[in-house]
Design an enzyme around this catalytic site. Structure first.
Site, PDB file in Angstrom:
ATOM      1  N   TYR A 296     -73.212  50.364  62.728  1.00 46.92           N
ATOM      2  CA  TYR A 296     -72.708  48.991  62.558  1.00 46.92           C
ATOM      3  C   TYR A 296     -72.843  48.554  61.094  1.00 46.92           C
ATOM      4  O   TYR A 296     -71.872  48.106  60.482  1.00 46.92           O
ATOM      5  CB  TYR A 296     -73.488  48.036  63.472  1.00 46.92           C
ATOM      6  CG  TYR A 296     -72.976  46.621  63.363  1.00 46.92           C
ATOM      7  CD1 TYR A 296     -71.911  46.197  64.166  1.00 46.92           C
ATOM      8  CD2 TYR A 296     -73.518  45.725  62.443  1.00 46.92           C
ATOM      9  CE1 TYR A 296     -71.407  44.908  64.050  1.00 46.92           C
ATOM     10  CE2 TYR A 296     -73.018  44.437  62.323  1.00 46.92           C
ATOM     11  CZ  TYR A 296     -71.965  44.036  63.134  1.00 46.92           C
ATOM     12  OH  TYR A 296     -71.461  42.770  63.008  1.00 46.92           O
TER      13      TYR A 296
ATOM     14  N   LYS B 147     -88.021  39.603  54.015  1.00 49.80           N
ATOM     15  CA  LYS B 147     -86.954  39.172  54.919  1.00 49.80           C
ATOM     16  C   LYS B 147     -87.181  39.832  56.272  1.00 49.80           C
ATOM     17  O   LYS B 147     -87.187  41.057  56.377  1.00 49.80           O
ATOM     18  CB  LYS B 147     -85.596  39.572  54.346  1.00 49.80           C
ATOM     19  CG  LYS B 147     -84.418  39.014  55.106  1.00 49.80           C
ATOM     20  CD  LYS B 147     -83.148  39.221  54.317  1.00 49.80           C
ATOM     21  CE  LYS B 147     -81.984  38.477  54.913  1.00 49.80           C
ATOM     22  NZ  LYS B 147     -81.666  38.831  56.276  1.00 49.80           N
TER      23      LYS B 147
ATOM     24  N   SER C  76     -76.792  31.101  55.607  1.00 51.77           N
ATOM     25  CA  SER C  76     -77.202  32.499  55.425  1.00 51.77           C
ATOM     26  C   SER C  76     -77.386  32.742  53.931  1.00 51.77           C
ATOM     27  O   SER C  76     -77.300  31.816  53.134  1.00 51.77           O
ATOM     28  CB  SER C  76     -76.157  33.441  55.994  1.00 51.77           C
ATOM     29  OG  SER C  76     -74.981  33.333  55.230  1.00 51.77           O
ATOM     30  N   LEU C  77     -77.654  33.979  53.558  1.00 51.35           N
ATOM     31  CA  LEU C  77     -77.935  34.276  52.141  1.00 51.35           C
ATOM     32  C   LEU C  77     -76.966  35.307  51.589  1.00 51.35           C
ATOM     33  O   LEU C  77     -76.460  36.157  52.320  1.00 51.35           O
ATOM     34  CB  LEU C  77     -79.356  34.823  52.000  1.00 51.35           C
ATOM     35  CG  LEU C  77     -80.489  33.844  52.272  1.00 51.35           C
ATOM     36  CD1 LEU C  77     -81.821  34.584  52.279  1.00 51.35           C
ATOM     37  CD2 LEU C  77     -80.519  32.741  51.237  1.00 51.35           C
TER      38      LEU C  77
ATOM     39  N   GLU D  10     -88.151  33.144  62.139  1.00 52.39           N
ATOM     40  CA  GLU D  10     -87.551  34.240  62.904  1.00 52.39           C
ATOM     41  C   GLU D  10     -88.416  34.546  64.119  1.00 52.39           C
ATOM     42  O   GLU D  10     -89.655  34.544  64.025  1.00 52.39           O
ATOM     43  CB  GLU D  10     -87.481  35.510  62.053  1.00 52.39           C
ATOM     44  CG  GLU D  10     -86.622  35.397  60.821  1.00 52.39           C
ATOM     45  CD  GLU D  10     -85.138  35.595  61.073  1.00 52.39           C
ATOM     46  OE1 GLU D  10     -84.767  36.637  61.660  1.00 52.39           O
ATOM     47  OE2 GLU D  10     -84.347  34.712  60.710  1.00 52.39           O
TER      48      GLU D  10
ATOM     49  N   ASP E 151     -77.615  50.719  64.848  1.00 53.19           N
ATOM     50  CA  ASP E 151     -77.560  49.784  63.722  1.00 53.19           C
ATOM     51  C   ASP E 151     -76.950  50.446  62.502  1.00 53.19           C
ATOM     52  O   ASP E 151     -76.219  49.820  61.742  1.00 53.19           O
ATOM     53  CB  ASP E 151     -78.976  49.349  63.328  1.00 53.19           C
ATOM     54  CG  ASP E 151     -79.439  48.193  64.187  1.00 53.19           C
ATOM     55  OD1 ASP E 151     -78.789  47.949  65.228  1.00 53.19           O
ATOM     56  OD2 ASP E 151     -80.439  47.556  63.812  1.00 53.19           O
TER      57      ASP E 151
ATOM     58  N   ARG F 273     -79.950  29.823  66.107  1.00 55.82           N
ATOM     59  CA  ARG F 273     -79.026  29.528  65.020  1.00 55.82           C
ATOM     60  C   ARG F 273     -77.598  29.281  65.540  1.00 55.82           C
ATOM     61  O   ARG F 273     -76.880  28.431  65.048  1.00 55.82           O
ATOM     62  CB  ARG F 273     -78.978  30.698  64.028  1.00 55.82           C
ATOM     63  CG  ARG F 273     -78.079  30.403  62.829  1.00 55.82           C
ATOM     64  CD  ARG F 273     -77.336  31.631  62.353  1.00 55.82           C
ATOM     65  NE  ARG F 273     -78.227  32.710  62.036  1.00 55.82           N
ATOM     66  CZ  ARG F 273     -78.757  32.895  60.832  1.00 55.82           C
ATOM     67  NH1 ARG F 273     -78.443  32.095  59.860  1.00 55.82           N
ATOM     68  NH2 ARG F 273     -79.562  33.895  60.624  1.00 55.82           N
TER      69      ARG F 273
HETATM   70  S1  IVH Z   1     -85.079  31.776  53.715  1.00 56.03           S
HETATM   71  C1  IVH Z   1     -80.449  29.774  53.635  1.00 56.03           C
HETATM   72  N1  IVH Z   1     -86.796  33.623  54.279  1.00 56.03           N
HETATM   73  O1  IVH Z   1     -82.307  35.725  56.879  1.00 56.03           O
HETATM   74  C2  IVH Z   1     -81.464  30.341  54.493  1.00 56.03           C
HETATM   75  N2  IVH Z   1     -84.784  33.619  55.500  1.00 56.03           N
HETATM   76  O2  IVH Z   1     -79.601  36.109  55.646  1.00 56.03           O
HETATM   77  C3  IVH Z   1     -82.719  30.567  53.722  1.00 56.03           C
HETATM   78  N3  IVH Z   1     -84.629  35.399  57.179  1.00 56.03           N
HETATM   79  O3  IVH Z   1     -80.852  32.668  57.701  1.00 56.03           O
HETATM   80  C4  IVH Z   1     -83.630  31.303  54.559  1.00 56.03           C
HETATM   81  N4  IVH Z   1     -86.597  36.276  56.777  1.00 56.03           N
HETATM   82  O4  IVH Z   1     -82.556  33.727  59.364  1.00 56.03           O
HETATM   83  C5  IVH Z   1     -85.604  33.115  54.565  1.00 56.03           C
HETATM   84  N5  IVH Z   1     -88.455  35.170  54.655  1.00 56.03           N
HETATM   85  C6  IVH Z   1     -87.260  34.688  54.951  1.00 56.03           C
HETATM   86  C7  IVH Z   1     -86.445  35.241  55.951  1.00 56.03           C
HETATM   87  C8  IVH Z   1     -85.196  34.688  56.188  1.00 56.03           C
HETATM   88  C9  IVH Z   1     -85.502  36.352  57.521  1.00 56.03           C
HETATM   89  C10 IVH Z   1     -83.286  35.234  57.766  1.00 56.03           C
HETATM   90  C11 IVH Z   1     -82.948  33.798  58.035  1.00 56.03           C
HETATM   91  C12 IVH Z   1     -81.754  33.525  57.140  1.00 56.03           C
HETATM   92  C13 IVH Z   1     -81.188  34.880  56.971  1.00 56.03           C
HETATM   93  C14 IVH Z   1     -80.346  34.958  55.716  1.00 56.03           C
END
Ligand code: IVH
Length: 675
Positions: free
Chosen positions: A37, A115, A83-84, A178, A34, A136
Site C-alpha cells: 500500500y 510520530k 495532517s502533516l 493516537e 502495508d 479523526r
Molecule cells: S502533531 C497537524 N505529533 O500524524 C497535526 N502528530 O500525519 C499535528 N501523529 O494528524 C499533529 N504522532 O494523527 C503529531 N507525535 C505526533 C504524532 C502525530 C502521530 C499523527 C497525527 C497527525 C498525523 C499527521
C-alpha cells in the site's frame, strides 16, 4: 515516464489504492501488506509531483483520514484535525525551515516528537471530566467512540489537577493523540490467534483501529489499547505558549505523552534528533515511521497558517522507505565469467532507502518461477542488508492482461541464439556448454588485446596462455597489475621480452573509448556498435550510468543488443571489473568530433581535486574535446594538481616542458571547474 504512460499509470494506481484503502479503513481487512500500500501510494505521489497538471481532487493523495463506517454518532470537530507534510531528508527539513523563516521576524526554536503509527483521536474534557472521544474521521467530522475509549486504561476519566496550571481543570480542554497497540501486546495477541487456529492480524495499527470502531465495548475492553497524546487545546490559546509547555502540562494532568519528545534550540539539534532516532526507533514499544517537527512557539505556529490541509509550521520527517513499488521494464540475462546465465530485472528507476534502484538480480530460473515475475509487472522491491535490491513479490492486481509467463530456456535462445546452454544436475543455474573458465578468460584477454580492440600486440595467444596458466591474471583488468618480476619468472619470458610486455600494457592505459568497449567482449557488441555507443555516451562513466532506454535510443541498437549490454552492465561482477580498471589507472579516452573547448589539449592530473573526483574530471575534459592522461608524457599540455604537488611529478613535468597548474589556476585560466 512519458505523459500518456504517466496518465495511465496514475489512473491505474488511483483505482487500486482506493480499493485497498476501502478494505483497510472501512472493512478493517486489508488484502495487501502495508509495504505494498505504502509503495503504491508513494509511487502515485511521485508521479503526481512530476505531473502536477494530472492531480485531481478525487486522488487518494488529496484526502485526509478515513471513510466513516457507520454505527457511531457523527460529531463535528471544534477545529479541523489536520495532517502533516512529509519530508524525507535533512535538506528537505532545511528547505522547510527557510520557507518558514521568511514569514516571520522572530527567532525560531523547535519541538520534536516521535510520530506514532496509530489511530488519531480527540478527547474532550469539560471541567476536568471526560466528556467525549471522537475519531479523526474525514478531518472535519469524526465518530463518537466515547464508550470504547472509556475502556482504555490509561485514559483518565478525570484529569489530575495541576499545581502550575490549575485552570486546565476548568472549562473545555481538548486532548489529541493516537490510540495504539504496543508491539509486545500485538505479538501476544497474534500468538493466541495462532494457538486458536485463527488467522493473524496484519499490524498493530489496523488492530487498534478495528478495535476502537467495534460496536461491543466489552470486546474493546479486552484489548490492550493505549492512548498517547501530542496536543492540548484550550479555548483561550494564550494559556499555553509553547509545545514544550503543552507536553509538560499533559504530564501534570495525568495524560501519557512521549517523554522522548523535546525542544530543539536550532536546526542542528533537530538533525541530531533525527539521526539518533533513525536506529533507536526500532527499540520503541510502538511502531513509528518517522518524527514530527514543529515550531515551538504556538502563537507563531498558529499565525503561520495552513496550506490545503497541512499547517505550515510543522512537518513529518519520514525515514527512507526500505521498500518501493516499480514496473519491470525487461528481464535480461547476463552471462558471467564462468558461463553462468543470471536473469536481471530492469526497472523503471525508483528511490529505495535513499538511492535510485534501476535493476536487481533474479538469481536463476527457479526464482523467476517462484515469484512468477513477468515483463510489465509491478513489483515490490526492498533492500536486503541495506545494499542489494531484491524483488519481494509481484502485485498481481496490476498485471497487464497480455502478460506472458517467462520461459527461461526460450529467453536464453532468443537473447543468445549462438550459444548452447545446459543446467548441471542439482544446480539452479544454466551454463554455457563448454565454458571452461581459464579458456574463456584467455579468449577474452586475447580479444581485448586484439588489433580491432585495445591493440596490445605483445599479448598474443601464447603469452596470454602462459599468464593465465600461471594464475597471474584472474580477470581482464589484471593485465594492468602485472609486475616485471612476476612475468620474468615465467619460463616463456626473458628480461627484454618481459619488459616489452609490461611497457606495451602500460602504454595501453588510455585506449579509445570505442575500442575499450569493444574490447570488453560483451556479446552482440561489435566494433561498429561500440563506436555508436562511444559517440552517444562519450565517457565510460556516462555509459555505466545509462539505462536500457538510453541504449535503445542509439541508432542501430535493437532489443537484443540493448538487453545483452544491460545484462552485462547490470551485473555487479562487471561493475566491479570496471572499477578495477579505473583503480589501475585505465581511463578510456573519447575524442569529441565536434570542436570542443579543450579540443587538441592533453591534460594530466595528480593529487586529490577538491571540486570533483578524478573520474568526473576526466569525464568533463573528454566531453569538452580534451584528452585526459593518467601520467605526464611529452604530449601533455597541462599537469593539474590538487593539494600539494609531489616533487618527482613536478620534476618530470618540468623536464618535459609541461605547464604545471594548481586546480585553482587551471579553473581560473583554462577551464572553469566550479560551474
Ligand atoms: S502533531 C497537524 N505529533 O500524524 C497535526 N502528530 O500525519 C499535528 N501523529 O494528524 C499533529 N504522532 O494523527 C503529531 N507525535 C505526533 C504524532 C502525530 C502521530 C499523527 C497525527 C497527525 C498525523 C499527521
Amino acid at each position: 515516464m512519458q505523459k500518456k504512460n504517466a496518465k495511465n499509470r496514475i489512473d491505474e494506481l488511483r483505482k487500486l489504492i482506493s480499493k485497498y484503502s476501502y478494505e483497510y479503513h472501512v472493512n478493517d481487512a486489508p488484502s495487501v501488506s502495508d509495504a505494498i500500500y505504502d509503495g503504491l501510494f508513494n509511487e502515485l505521489k511521485q508521479l503526481e509531483a512530476e505531473n502536477p497538471d494530472l492531480i485531481t481532487p478525487e486522488s487518494p493523495t488529496q484526502r485526509v483520514g478515513n471513510e466513516l463506517k457507520g454505527g457511531f454518532e457523527k460529531v463535528a470537530h471544534a477545529s479541523r484535525m489536520l495532517s502533516l507534510n512529509d519530508v524525507f531528508s535533512a535538506e528537505d527539513v532545511l528547505k522547510w525551515f527557510k520557507r518558514v523563516e521568511k514569514m516571520t521576524s522572530e527567532k525560531l526554536d523547535f519541538f520534536a516528537d516521535i510520530k506514532m503509527d496509530g489511530l488519531a483521536c480527540s478527547l474532550i474534557y469539560v471541567d476536568g471530566k471526560l466528556n467525549r472521544a471522537v475519531t479523526r474521521g474525514d478531518s472535519f467530522i469524526g465518530e463518537d467512540v466515547t464508550n470504547n475509549v472509556r475502556t482504555i486504561r490509561n485514559v483518565p476519566l478525570e484529569l489530575q489537577s495541576s499545581k502550575n496550571y490549575p485552570e486546565i481543570s476548568f472549562g473545555r480542554t481538548e486532548i489529541r493523540g493516537e490510540i495504539l497497540i504496543l508491539k509486545d501486546d500485538f505479538e501476544k495477541i497474534n500468538h493466541q490467534m495462532i494457538e486458536k487456529g485463527q488467522s493473524e492480524y496484519k499490524n498493530p495499527r489496523n488492530l487498534a483501529a478495528g478495535t476502537v470502531r467495534q460496536l461491543d465495548p466489552k470486546l474493546v475492553a479486552s484489548r490492550p489499547l493505549v492512548f498517547i497524546a501530542y496536543d492540548i487545546i484550550r479555548e483561550d490559546d494564550r494559556e499555553i505558549r509553547t509545545w514544550e509547555q503543552a507536553y509538560q502540562i499533559l504530564g501534570e494532568i495525568g495524560i501519557r505523552r512521549n517523554s522522548e519528545a523535546r525542544r530543539c534550540e536550532d536546526l542542528n539539534e533537530v538533525v541530531k534528533f533525527i539521526d539518533f532516532w533513525d536506529k533507536a526507533r526500532l527499540d520503541l514499544p510502538f511502531n513509528t515511521d518517522g518524527l514530527v517537527v514543529k515550531i515551538n512557539n504556538r502563537k507563531i505556529y498558529k499565525d503561520l497558517g495552513v496550506v490545503g490541509k497541512q499547517p505550515r509550521a510543522a512537518i513529518a520527517y519520514k525515514y527512507a522507505a526500505e521498500q518501493a513499488t516499480t514496473i519491470v521494464k525487461d528481464i535480461v540475462i547476463s552471462i558471467g565469467r564462468t558461463g553462468a546465465a543470471t536473469p536481471v530485472a530492469v526497472f523503471e528507476p525508483v528511490q529505495v532507502a535513499g538511492t535510485t534502484v534501476k535493476h536487481a538480480s533474479l538469481h536463476n530460473a527457479d526464482e523467476i518461477e517462484r515469484l512468477d515475475v513477468r515483463r510489465g509487472d509491478t513489483v515490490v522491491i526492498y533492500k536486503a542488508g541495506d545494499i542489494i535490491p531484491k524483488v519481494e513479490s509481484v502485485i498481481m492486481d496490476l498485471r497487464p492482461k497480455e502478460s506472458k509467463k517467462i520461459d527461461f530456456e526460450d529467453e536464453l535462445k532468443r537473447q543468445y541464439p549462438e550459444l548452447e546452454f545446459y543446467r548441471p544436475q542439482g544446480e539452479a543455474v544454466y551454463r554455457v556448454r563448454g565454458a571452461v573458465q581459464s579458456v574463456i578468460l584467455a579468449k577474452s584477454i586475447e580479444h581485448y588485446a586484439s588489433r580491432g580492440a585495445v591493440d596490445i600486440n605483445t599479448l598474443g595467444e601464447k603469452n596470454v596462455k602462459a599468464l593465465v596458466d600461471a594464475g597471474l591474471v584472474q580477470d581482464l583488468a589484471d593485465i594492468y597489475s602485472l609486475k616485471f618480476e612476476d612475468v620474468v619468472s615465467l619460463e616463456r619470458f626473458a628480461k627484454i621480452s618481459a619488459q616489452k610486455l609490461i611497457d606495451a600494457i602500460n602504454n595501453a592505459k588510455n585506449p579509445d573509448l570505442d575500442k575499450f568497449i569493444y574490447g570488453l567482449g560483451v556479446r552482440h557488441i561489435g566494433a561498429q556498435t561500440a563506436k555508436d555507443l562511444a559517440d552517444k555516451f562519450q565517457s565510460l562513466n556516462s555509459l555505466r550510468q545509462a539505462d536500457l532506454d538510453d541504449f535503445l535510443e542509439v541508432d542501430g541498437i535493437g532489443v537484443v543488443v540493448a538487453e545483452s549490454l544491460a545484462g552485462w552492465l547490470f551485473d555487479d561482477q562487471n561493475q566491479d571489473l570496471l572499477d578495477k580498471f579505473t583503480s589501475l589507472g585505465v581511463v578510456p579516452h573519447y575524442e569529441s568530433k565536434s570542436d570542443g573547448y579543450l579540443s587538441g589539449i592533453s591534460i594530466a592530473v595528480t593529487g586529490t581535486l577538491s571540486a570533483m573526483s578524478r573520474l568526473e574530471f576526466s569525464d568533463l575534459i573528454q566531453k569538452n574535446g580534451g584528452k585526459f592522461n593518467t601520467s605526464v608524457t611529452k604530449d601533455t599540455n597541462y599537469l593539474v594538481y590538487g593539494g600539494k604537488i609531489g616533487a618527482s611529478k613536478k620534476a618530470k613535468a618540468e623536464k618535459l616542458g609541461v605547464q604545471i597548474l594548481s586546480e585553482k589556476e587551471f579553473s581560473d585560466q583554462v577551464f572553469d571547474l566550479t560551474k
